[in-house]
Design an enzyme around this catalytic site. Structure first.
Site, PDB file in Angstrom:
ATOM      1  N   THR A  13       0.839  -1.195   0.000  1.00 20.80           N
ATOM      2  CA  THR A  13       0.000   0.000   0.000  1.00 20.80           C
ATOM      3  C   THR A  13       0.876   1.247   0.000  1.00 20.80           C
ATOM      4  O   THR A  13       1.986   1.251   0.516  1.00 20.80           O
ATOM      5  CB  THR A  13      -0.955   0.020   1.205  1.00 20.80           C
ATOM      6  OG1 THR A  13      -0.215   0.209   2.419  1.00 20.80           O
ATOM      7  CG2 THR A  13      -1.766  -1.272   1.284  1.00 20.80           C
ATOM      8  N   GLY A  14       0.365   2.290  -0.621  1.00 17.82           N
ATOM      9  CA  GLY A  14       1.127   3.535  -0.708  1.00 17.82           C
ATOM     10  C   GLY A  14       2.432   3.377  -1.458  1.00 17.82           C
ATOM     11  O   GLY A  14       3.463   3.920  -1.053  1.00 17.82           O
ATOM     12  N   SER A  15       2.394   2.663  -2.576  1.00 18.28           N
ATOM     13  CA  SER A  15       3.633   2.350  -3.296  1.00 18.28           C
ATOM     14  C   SER A  15       3.778   3.134  -4.595  1.00 18.28           C
ATOM     15  O   SER A  15       4.559   2.764  -5.472  1.00 18.28           O
ATOM     16  CB  SER A  15       3.721   0.852  -3.577  1.00 18.28           C
ATOM     17  OG  SER A  15       2.548   0.347  -4.164  1.00 18.28           O
ATOM     18  N   SER A  17       5.043   6.066  -4.758  1.00 17.12           N
ATOM     19  CA  SER A  17       6.209   6.951  -4.646  1.00 17.12           C
ATOM     20  C   SER A  17       7.006   6.572  -3.406  1.00 17.12           C
ATOM     21  O   SER A  17       6.567   5.753  -2.590  1.00 17.12           O
ATOM     22  CB  SER A  17       5.780   8.430  -4.545  1.00 17.12           C
ATOM     23  OG  SER A  17       5.038   8.656  -3.363  1.00 17.12           O
ATOM     24  N   GLY A  18       8.181   7.171  -3.276  1.00 18.32           N
ATOM     25  CA  GLY A  18       8.955   7.108  -2.047  1.00 18.32           C
ATOM     26  C   GLY A  18       9.292   5.723  -1.553  1.00 18.32           C
ATOM     27  O   GLY A  18       9.678   4.823  -2.317  1.00 18.32           O
ATOM     28  N   GLY A  20       7.372   3.322  -0.328  1.00 21.86           N
ATOM     29  CA  GLY A  20       6.536   2.239  -0.840  1.00 21.86           C
ATOM     30  C   GLY A  20       6.958   1.785  -2.217  1.00 21.86           C
ATOM     31  O   GLY A  20       6.955   0.584  -2.521  1.00 21.86           O
ATOM     32  N   TYR A 149       0.647  11.888  15.453  1.00 20.28           N
ATOM     33  CA  TYR A 149       1.408  11.005  14.557  1.00 20.28           C
ATOM     34  C   TYR A 149       2.161   9.948  15.359  1.00 20.28           C
ATOM     35  O   TYR A 149       2.147   8.762  15.012  1.00 20.28           O
ATOM     36  CB  TYR A 149       2.380  11.835  13.725  1.00 20.28           C
ATOM     37  CG  TYR A 149       3.280  10.996  12.833  1.00 20.28           C
ATOM     38  CD1 TYR A 149       2.756  10.315  11.743  1.00 20.28           C
ATOM     39  CD2 TYR A 149       4.643  10.887  13.094  1.00 20.28           C
ATOM     40  CE1 TYR A 149       3.571   9.541  10.923  1.00 20.28           C
ATOM     41  CE2 TYR A 149       5.463  10.121  12.276  1.00 20.28           C
ATOM     42  CZ  TYR A 149       4.923   9.448  11.196  1.00 20.28           C
ATOM     43  OH  TYR A 149       5.740   8.677  10.399  1.00 20.28           O
TER      44      TYR A 149
END
Length: 260
Positions: A13-15, A17-18, A20, A149
């Site tokens: 998940t969240g892949s 960019s960056g 991920g 956070y």
């Protein structure tokens, strides 16, 4: 070294960019059938094409509808890497409202729960699976800033251990990879912008050790690289990590100091 991931289906998940994207890239290079996920369709497809991903899943995991759409694309996933999340604004206690706490918890914690509840039952039925949360050192050593956070990271660590106990004797493991400060593009840009006022130097070779000293003191003297986090995830995702469950694998250069 062959990490024996060929044929395993992995959702990161969240892949788009960056960090991920780095995880997805390495898992794909090791032979896994990777499902790249993001909310930005163009960027997600761009990463998928670059790494030769098996599929693309676009959806907002902070909603049930988005999670359903992503799970449908992920299908019979063997590996779930819960990387998607947000950092939020650098608020202190007096500034972080309850609504901010709730929103960040929804994005950073409940989104992971949604994917666990959708994909882990299939892993249990098949008798094999890996669930990996991307956490962070602030889970155990929080700072005064970003209390909401910090708390979401602690929740991600905690749920991973609880899940490991739930999955006892099923062939499915649950672990956390806990990065330190990682040099993704946004971090490098921020540090470079701050360098003149802090006197860290002009070239990146000068800036990095000085910024690391002031921001994230560690035993290596630099920021981590996305590929180093990806390596830890790839280890836990395969058979070489089969005897690791309910654990936190810190990849932070020694930022978090503990004797146990």
């Amino acid at each position: 070294m062959d990490l024996k991931l060929t044929g395993r289906r992995a959702l990161v998940t969240g892949s788009s960019s960056g960090l991920g994207a780095a995880i997805a890239r390495l898992l794909a290079a090791e032979g896994a059938d990777v499902v790249v996920h993001g909310r930005d369709e163009a960027r997600t497809h761009g990463v998928a094409e670059e790494i030769g991903a098996a599929a693309v899943a676009v959806g907002d995991l902070a909603t049930d509808q988005g999670a359903d759409a992503v799970a449908a694309v992920a299908g019979a996933a063997d590996i779930l890497v819960n990387n998607a999340g947000a950092y939020g604004h650098p608020h202190r206690w007096a500034e972080a409202t309850p609504d901010m706490w709730a929103l960040l918890y929804e994005i950073n914690v409940i989104s992971a729960v949604r994917m666990i509840q959708r994909l882990v039952p299939g892993m249990r039925e098949r008798g094999w699976g890996r669930v990996i949360q991307i956490g962070g050192g602030l889970a155990s050593q929080p700072m005064s800033e970003q209390p909401h956070y910090n708390a979401t990271l602690a929740a991600r660590h905690n749920l991973a251990v609880s899940l490991a106990r739930e999955l006892k004797d099923t062939g499915v493991t649950s672990n956390v990879v806990s990065p330190g400060a990682i040099l993704v593009d946004s971090v490098k840009e921020l540090v470079t912008d701050l360098a003149p006022e802090h006197g860290w130097g002009e070239s990146w070779e000068e800036i990095e050790p000085n910024a690391a000293r002031d921001f994230v003191p560690n035993d290596i003297g630099r920021f981590g690289r996305p590929e180093e986090i990806a390596g830890a995830v790839a280890y836990l995702a395969g058979p070489y990590g089969a005897y690791v469950s309910g654990a936190t694998l810190r990849v932070d250069g020694g930022t978090i100091r503990s004797v146990i």
